[in-house]
Every structure is written in C-alpha cells, then in structure tokens.
Scaffold this motif. Structure first.
Motif, PDB file in Angstrom:
ATOM      1  N   ALA A  16     -15.126  -1.046  50.472  1.00 26.48           N
ATOM      2  CA  ALA A  16     -15.743   0.101  49.797  1.00 26.48           C
ATOM      3  C   ALA A  16     -17.090  -0.297  49.184  1.00 26.48           C
ATOM      4  O   ALA A  16     -18.049   0.484  49.200  1.00 26.48           O
ATOM      5  CB  ALA A  16     -14.808   0.648  48.715  1.00 26.48           C
ATOM      6  N   THR A  17     -17.178  -1.511  48.640  1.00 20.32           N
ATOM      7  CA  THR A  17     -18.440  -1.997  48.085  1.00 20.32           C
ATOM      8  C   THR A  17     -19.500  -2.111  49.167  1.00 20.32           C
ATOM      9  O   THR A  17     -20.646  -1.672  48.992  1.00 20.32           O
ATOM     10  CB  THR A  17     -18.226  -3.358  47.403  1.00 20.32           C
ATOM     11  OG1 THR A  17     -17.279  -3.195  46.342  1.00 20.32           O
ATOM     12  CG2 THR A  17     -19.529  -3.901  46.847  1.00 20.32           C
ATOM     13  N   LEU A  18     -19.136  -2.697  50.299  1.00 18.07           N
ATOM     14  CA  LEU A  18     -20.087  -2.816  51.410  1.00 18.07           C
ATOM     15  C   LEU A  18     -20.509  -1.440  51.912  1.00 18.07           C
ATOM     16  O   LEU A  18     -21.679  -1.212  52.218  1.00 18.07           O
ATOM     17  CB  LEU A  18     -19.466  -3.626  52.550  1.00 18.07           C
ATOM     18  CG  LEU A  18     -19.238  -5.107  52.246  1.00 18.07           C
ATOM     19  CD1 LEU A  18     -18.437  -5.755  53.367  1.00 18.07           C
ATOM     20  CD2 LEU A  18     -20.555  -5.817  52.033  1.00 18.07           C
ATOM     21  N   ASP A  19     -19.566  -0.513  51.970  1.00 17.04           N
ATOM     22  CA  ASP A  19     -19.873   0.845  52.402  1.00 17.04           C
ATOM     23  C   ASP A  19     -20.841   1.519  51.432  1.00 17.04           C
ATOM     24  O   ASP A  19     -21.791   2.186  51.851  1.00 17.04           O
ATOM     25  CB  ASP A  19     -18.578   1.644  52.521  1.00 17.04           C
ATOM     26  CG  ASP A  19     -18.792   2.995  53.168  1.00 17.04           C
ATOM     27  OD1 ASP A  19     -19.495   3.058  54.197  1.00 17.04           O
ATOM     28  OD2 ASP A  19     -18.236   3.984  52.656  1.00 17.04           O
ATOM     29  N   ALA A  20     -20.626   1.324  50.126  1.00 16.13           N
ATOM     30  CA  ALA A  20     -21.512   1.928  49.121  1.00 16.13           C
ATOM     31  C   ALA A  20     -22.925   1.341  49.209  1.00 16.13           C
ATOM     32  O   ALA A  20     -23.909   2.079  49.110  1.00 16.13           O
ATOM     33  CB  ALA A  20     -20.935   1.706  47.724  1.00 16.13           C
ATOM     34  N   LEU A  21     -23.021   0.019  49.413  1.00 16.38           N
ATOM     35  CA  LEU A  21     -24.340  -0.595  49.572  1.00 16.38           C
ATOM     36  C   LEU A  21     -25.058  -0.035  50.796  1.00 16.38           C
ATOM     37  O   LEU A  21     -26.251   0.260  50.752  1.00 16.38           O
ATOM     38  CB  LEU A  21     -24.210  -2.113  49.687  1.00 16.38           C
ATOM     39  CG  LEU A  21     -23.780  -2.850  48.421  1.00 16.38           C
ATOM     40  CD1 LEU A  21     -23.463  -4.303  48.736  1.00 16.38           C
ATOM     41  CD2 LEU A  21     -24.857  -2.741  47.357  1.00 16.38           C
ATOM     42  N   ASN A  22     -24.325   0.102  51.882  1.00 11.46           N
ATOM     43  CA  ASN A  22     -24.889   0.654  53.114  1.00 11.46           C
ATOM     44  C   ASN A  22     -25.342   2.101  52.913  1.00 11.46           C
ATOM     45  O   ASN A  22     -26.426   2.485  53.351  1.00 11.46           O
ATOM     46  CB  ASN A  22     -23.856   0.560  54.235  1.00 11.46           C
ATOM     47  CG  ASN A  22     -24.436   0.975  55.569  1.00 11.46           C
ATOM     48  OD1 ASN A  22     -25.492   0.502  55.967  1.00 11.46           O
ATOM     49  ND2 ASN A  22     -23.728   1.855  56.259  1.00 11.46           N
ATOM     50  N   GLU A  23     -24.514   2.881  52.245  1.00 11.73           N
ATOM     51  CA  GLU A  23     -24.845   4.294  52.002  1.00 11.73           C
ATOM     52  C   GLU A  23     -26.106   4.437  51.158  1.00 11.73           C
ATOM     53  O   GLU A  23     -26.918   5.336  51.383  1.00 11.73           O
ATOM     54  CB  GLU A  23     -23.662   4.969  51.296  1.00 11.73           C
ATOM     55  CG  GLU A  23     -23.789   6.460  51.186  1.00 11.73           C
ATOM     56  CD  GLU A  23     -22.531   7.077  50.612  1.00 11.73           C
ATOM     57  OE1 GLU A  23     -22.629   7.686  49.533  1.00 11.73           O
ATOM     58  OE2 GLU A  23     -21.462   6.929  51.243  1.00 11.73           O
ATOM     59  N   LYS A  24     -26.298   3.531  50.200  1.00 10.40           N
ATOM     60  CA  LYS A  24     -27.487   3.559  49.337  1.00 10.40           C
ATOM     61  C   LYS A  24     -28.670   2.834  49.978  1.00 10.40           C
ATOM     62  O   LYS A  24     -29.717   2.687  49.350  1.00 10.40           O
ATOM     63  CB  LYS A  24     -27.170   2.907  47.995  1.00 10.40           C
ATOM     64  CG  LYS A  24     -26.103   3.594  47.203  1.00 10.40           C
ATOM     65  CD  LYS A  24     -26.681   4.741  46.455  1.00 10.40           C
ATOM     66  CE  LYS A  24     -25.618   5.333  45.527  1.00 10.40           C
ATOM     67  NZ  LYS A  24     -26.068   6.525  44.900  1.00 10.40           N
ATOM     68  N   LYS A  25     -28.467   2.353  51.207  1.00 12.81           N
ATOM     69  CA  LYS A  25     -29.511   1.629  51.951  1.00 12.81           C
ATOM     70  C   LYS A  25     -29.975   0.371  51.213  1.00 12.81           C
ATOM     71  O   LYS A  25     -31.156   0.031  51.203  1.00 12.81           O
ATOM     72  CB  LYS A  25     -30.690   2.541  52.247  1.00 12.81           C
ATOM     73  CG  LYS A  25     -30.291   3.842  52.933  1.00 12.81           C
ATOM     74  CD  LYS A  25     -30.949   3.996  54.257  1.00 12.81           C
ATOM     75  CE  LYS A  25     -30.677   5.335  54.901  1.00 12.81           C
ATOM     76  NZ  LYS A  25     -29.366   5.563  55.356  1.00 12.81           N
ATOM     77  N   ILE A  26     -29.014  -0.309  50.563  1.00 19.40           N
ATOM     78  CA  ILE A  26     -29.284  -1.568  49.876  1.00 19.40           C
ATOM     79  C   ILE A  26     -28.893  -2.697  50.830  1.00 19.40           C
ATOM     80  O   ILE A  26     -27.716  -2.865  51.147  1.00 19.40           O
ATOM     81  CB  ILE A  26     -28.480  -1.676  48.568  1.00 19.40           C
ATOM     82  CG1 ILE A  26     -28.860  -0.533  47.619  1.00 19.40           C
ATOM     83  CG2 ILE A  26     -28.696  -3.043  47.913  1.00 19.40           C
ATOM     84  CD1 ILE A  26     -27.997  -0.442  46.381  1.00 19.40           C
TER      85      ILE A  26
END
Length: 89
Positions: A16-26
């Motif tokens: 979920a953390t990796l997904d959130a970073l990806n979603e925020k384009k970080i």
C-alpha cells in the motif's frame, strides 16, 4: 495458516505504501524488487530455483524481509537481523 496471519498485515502495508508513492508520482530513490514467497511453512522448495532462474531481474539495492519476531505486546517491531542467509550469484 499461522504464517499467513503473522505476515499478511505488514506485507499489505508495504505494498500500500508503494502504491501510494506511485499514485503521488513520488519516485523511489532505490532499485526495489518485491518477492512474495508463499512456501516458507513447507520448506521453500522452489525458492532457490526461482532465484537462480531470475537472478538477472533481482539485482536490487534493498532487501526488505517480512519475517522476524513479534513483540509480546503485539505492537509493530523493527528488527535488525535475519535468520539464515541470502546469497546467490
């Protein structure tokens, strides 16, 4: 079942953390590979063969393991150590 209950939450949290970073384009600052190995309780019969077969895809800067002790109070624990060893060329 014991192993699945013990490790599912923090593995889902990491994804979920990796997904959130990806979603925020970080972007990640490391080359990260994720391996989910589901045969631990049965001796990991196919792990070495899979690692050998795909070693060119598994070059990474970080090893994040989903195994380790559980603190007696049930709170999350950061564990700096690992049972066994990991080495392949």
């Amino acid at each position: 079942m014991r192993g699945r209950r013990r490790t599912t939450n923090h593995r889902c949290g990491a994804v979920a953390t990796l997904d959130a970073l990806n979603e925020k384009k970080i972007p990640l600052s490391v080359n990260l590979k994720v391996i989910f190995e589901g045969e631990e309780e049965a001796g990991s019969e196919h792990l070495q063969q899979t690692l050998d077969l795909h070693k060119n895809l598994l070059v990474a800067d970080v090893l994040l393991t989903g195994d380790g002790p559980v603190h007696q109070n049930g709170r999350p624990l950061i564990f700096f150590g690992n049972r066994g060893g990991l080495e392949w060329m």
